[in-house]
Design an enzyme around this catalytic site. Structure first.
Site, PDB file in Angstrom:
ATOM      1  N   LYS A  14       0.276  78.958 103.788  1.00 43.80           N
ATOM      2  CA  LYS A  14      -0.222  78.506 102.477  1.00 43.80           C
ATOM      3  C   LYS A  14      -1.661  78.987 102.278  1.00 43.80           C
ATOM      4  O   LYS A  14      -1.987  79.610 101.267  1.00 43.80           O
ATOM      5  CB  LYS A  14      -0.144  76.966 102.367  1.00 43.80           C
ATOM      6  N   ARG A  89       2.585  65.964  99.262  1.00 46.89           N
ATOM      7  CA  ARG A  89       3.302  65.971 100.532  1.00 46.89           C
ATOM      8  C   ARG A  89       4.225  64.776 100.673  1.00 46.89           C
ATOM      9  O   ARG A  89       4.846  64.612 101.720  1.00 46.89           O
ATOM     10  CB  ARG A  89       2.303  65.889 101.666  1.00 46.89           C
ATOM     11  N   ARG A 123      -4.202  80.427 115.674  1.00 46.70           N
ATOM     12  CA  ARG A 123      -5.037  80.528 114.463  1.00 46.70           C
ATOM     13  C   ARG A 123      -6.524  80.341 114.758  1.00 46.70           C
ATOM     14  O   ARG A 123      -6.920  79.536 115.563  1.00 46.70           O
ATOM     15  CB  ARG A 123      -4.610  79.460 113.456  1.00 46.70           C
ATOM     16  N   ARG A 157      -9.353  74.737 114.534  1.00 46.92           N
ATOM     17  CA  ARG A 157      -9.158  73.378 114.031  1.00 46.92           C
ATOM     18  C   ARG A 157      -8.821  72.403 115.151  1.00 46.92           C
ATOM     19  O   ARG A 157      -8.066  72.744 116.054  1.00 46.92           O
ATOM     20  CB  ARG A 157      -8.046  73.362 112.975  1.00 46.92           C
ATOM     21  N   ARG A 168       2.837  66.968 113.342  1.00 54.41           N
ATOM     22  CA  ARG A 168       2.729  67.450 111.953  1.00 54.41           C
ATOM     23  C   ARG A 168       4.089  67.942 111.458  1.00 54.41           C
ATOM     24  O   ARG A 168       4.449  67.727 110.295  1.00 54.41           O
ATOM     25  CB  ARG A 168       1.680  68.568 111.871  1.00 54.41           C
TER      26      ARG A 168
HETATM   27  P1  AP5 Z   1      -2.094  79.363 107.452  1.00 55.45           P
HETATM   28  O1  AP5 Z   1      -2.109  80.219 106.242  1.00 55.45           O
HETATM   29  O2  AP5 Z   1      -3.387  78.816 107.934  1.00 55.45           O
HETATM   30  O3  AP5 Z   1      -0.980  78.197 107.295  1.00 55.45           O
HETATM   31  P2  AP5 Z   1      -0.943  76.905 106.370  1.00 55.45           P
HETATM   32  O4  AP5 Z   1       0.393  76.885 105.708  1.00 55.45           O
HETATM   33  O5  AP5 Z   1      -2.144  76.836 105.506  1.00 55.45           O
HETATM   34  O6  AP5 Z   1      -0.903  75.797 107.504  1.00 55.45           O
HETATM   35  P3  AP5 Z   1      -1.822  74.506 107.746  1.00 55.45           P
HETATM   36  O7  AP5 Z   1      -1.803  74.261 109.242  1.00 55.45           O
HETATM   37  O8  AP5 Z   1      -3.137  74.632 107.092  1.00 55.45           O
HETATM   38  O9  AP5 Z   1      -0.961  73.439 107.053  1.00 55.45           O
HETATM   39  P4  AP5 Z   1      -0.983  71.952 107.286  1.00 55.45           P
HETATM   40  O10 AP5 Z   1      -0.182  71.550 106.144  1.00 55.45           O
HETATM   41  O11 AP5 Z   1      -0.522  71.483 108.613  1.00 55.45           O
HETATM   42  O12 AP5 Z   1      -2.562  71.577 107.304  1.00 55.45           O
HETATM   43  P5  AP5 Z   1      -3.506  70.998 106.189  1.00 55.45           P
HETATM   44  O13 AP5 Z   1      -4.846  71.543 106.402  1.00 55.45           O
HETATM   45  O14 AP5 Z   1      -2.891  71.134 104.866  1.00 55.45           O
HETATM   46  O15 AP5 Z   1      -1.398  80.214 108.636  1.00 55.45           O
HETATM   47  C1  AP5 Z   1      -1.275  79.692 109.951  1.00 55.45           C
HETATM   48  C2  AP5 Z   1      -1.487  80.816 110.981  1.00 55.45           C
HETATM   49  O16 AP5 Z   1      -0.391  81.725 110.908  1.00 55.45           O
HETATM   50  C3  AP5 Z   1      -2.749  81.658 110.742  1.00 55.45           C
HETATM   51  O17 AP5 Z   1      -3.311  81.999 111.979  1.00 55.45           O
HETATM   52  C4  AP5 Z   1      -2.227  82.903 110.004  1.00 55.45           C
HETATM   53  O18 AP5 Z   1      -3.023  84.053 110.284  1.00 55.45           O
HETATM   54  C5  AP5 Z   1      -0.819  83.041 110.563  1.00 55.45           C
HETATM   55  N1  AP5 Z   1       0.147  83.545 109.566  1.00 55.45           N
HETATM   56  C6  AP5 Z   1       0.213  83.233 108.237  1.00 55.45           C
HETATM   57  N2  AP5 Z   1       1.260  83.878 107.635  1.00 55.45           N
HETATM   58  C7  AP5 Z   1       1.878  84.602 108.640  1.00 55.45           C
HETATM   59  C8  AP5 Z   1       3.012  85.477 108.655  1.00 55.45           C
HETATM   60  N3  AP5 Z   1       3.731  85.748 107.538  1.00 55.45           N
HETATM   61  N4  AP5 Z   1       3.356  86.024 109.854  1.00 55.45           N
HETATM   62  C9  AP5 Z   1       2.637  85.775 110.986  1.00 55.45           C
HETATM   63  N5  AP5 Z   1       1.539  84.959 111.031  1.00 55.45           N
HETATM   64  C10 AP5 Z   1       1.161  84.381 109.860  1.00 55.45           C
HETATM   65  O19 AP5 Z   1      -3.509  69.434 106.561  1.00 55.45           O
HETATM   66  C11 AP5 Z   1      -4.124  68.968 107.743  1.00 55.45           C
HETATM   67  C12 AP5 Z   1      -4.004  67.453 107.831  1.00 55.45           C
HETATM   68  O20 AP5 Z   1      -4.686  66.842 106.716  1.00 55.45           O
HETATM   69  C13 AP5 Z   1      -2.578  66.883 107.769  1.00 55.45           C
HETATM   70  O21 AP5 Z   1      -1.964  66.864 109.031  1.00 55.45           O
HETATM   71  C14 AP5 Z   1      -2.847  65.474 107.227  1.00 55.45           C
HETATM   72  O22 AP5 Z   1      -3.332  64.615 108.239  1.00 55.45           O
HETATM   73  C15 AP5 Z   1      -3.975  65.712 106.231  1.00 55.45           C
HETATM   74  N6  AP5 Z   1      -3.493  65.996 104.869  1.00 55.45           N
HETATM   75  C16 AP5 Z   1      -3.708  67.149 104.142  1.00 55.45           C
HETATM   76  N7  AP5 Z   1      -3.117  67.076 102.934  1.00 55.45           N
HETATM   77  C17 AP5 Z   1      -2.508  65.865 102.883  1.00 55.45           C
HETATM   78  C18 AP5 Z   1      -1.705  65.214 101.898  1.00 55.45           C
HETATM   79  N8  AP5 Z   1      -1.414  65.815 100.721  1.00 55.45           N
HETATM   80  N9  AP5 Z   1      -1.225  63.979 102.179  1.00 55.45           N
HETATM   81  C19 AP5 Z   1      -1.515  63.363 103.347  1.00 55.45           C
HETATM   82  N10 AP5 Z   1      -2.254  63.923 104.325  1.00 55.45           N
HETATM   83  C20 AP5 Z   1      -2.748  65.171 104.095  1.00 55.45           C
HETATM   84 MG    MG Z   2      -3.800  75.522 105.380  1.00 56.19          MG
END
Ligand code: AP5
Ligand code: MG
Ligand code: ZN
Length: 212
Positions: A14, A89, A123, A157, A168
């Protein structure tokens, strides 16, 4: 123009795909994860409240997150819509969102579970500009130096470890994945294959947006 939701499991890509979508549409990226991490770094009440949930790989309570996004979309840069990354989410978040923001499309980046752990555990990102990299799949051209801004300050992170990723993923399957059906019923869910090269995922997404 109305808003776009980027949907998918942790590590789906994402954040990685958000930059190109922002460049194409002009919609600012609104990542609830990034907002919570910024609040934590700043030591605000919100950050402190969110920390235990994030460290455990659990979702932060709906009322906290909904309030955060509702305030964010009132800012000047959001008048034409936003690119939501990591929100909604839960069904409750989606229902609340529908009351204050018009959603044009939900782009669902589909990646099988077995690919997620290696993506998350490799990552790292740039402290200077936030660019996201991966040790194997998307490394910086010069070791530990950001391609974009030249910073050598790379960070990882706190929740990017195998145990937390499993939690997660559990949270994703039990609380978040039902949203795909919810948006599907409303006719605005657009799946893309996230299990291919970053550039190919990006091309699918841009084609989808251009065809709307
Ligand atoms: P990346 O692009 O960073 O992936 P992402 O989808 O953004 O994954 P996140 O880990 O950020 O998602 P998340 O939902 O767990 O975390 P968030 O910060 O939202 O890519 C990942 C890696 O893969 C990178 O190294 C990249 O280079 C590589 N990659 C990407 N595409 C690729 C491909 N096609 N092929 C190979 N490699 C690839 O949330 C964190 C925490 O915050 C949650 O756990 C929760 O506690 C809280 N939180 C956030 N939002 C909410 C909400 N709406 N409600 C409740 N709690 C929330
Ligand atoms: Mg992200
Ligand atoms: Zn950078």
């Amino acid at each position: 123009m109305s808003s776009i939701v980027l949907f998918g499991p942790p590590g789906a890509g994402k954040g990685t795909q958000a930059t190109a979508i922002t460049n194409l549409t002009g919609l600012p990226q609104v990542s609830t994860g990034d907002m919570l991490r910024a609040a934590l770094a700043a030591g605000t009440d919100l950050g402190l409240k969110a920390k235990a949930f994030m460290d455990a790989g659990q979702l932060v309570p709906d009322e906290v997150i909904i309030g955060l996004v509702k305030e964010r979309v009132k800012e000047d840069d959001a008048v034409n819509g936003v690119l939501l990354d990591g929100f909604p989410r839960t069904i409750a978040q989606a229902e609340a969102l529908a009351n204050f923001e018009e959603i044009d499309m939900v782009i669902s980046i589909e990646v099988p579970d077995e690919k997620i752990i290696s993506r998350i555990c490799g990552r790292y990102s740039c402290s200077g500009c936030g660019a996201v990299y991966h040790e194997i799949f998307n490394p910086t051209k010069v070791s530990e130096t950001c391609d974009g801004c030249g910073s050598t300050d790379m960070k990882r992170r706190a929740d990017d470890n195998e145990n937390t990723v499993r939690s997660r993923l559990d949270a994703y399957h039990s609380q978040t994945s039902p949203l795909a059906k919810w948006y599907g019923k409303r006719g605005i869910l657009f799946p893309v294959n996230g299990n291919q090269d970053i550039s190919l995922v990006g091309a699918e997404i841009l084609e989808l947006i251009n065809s709307r």
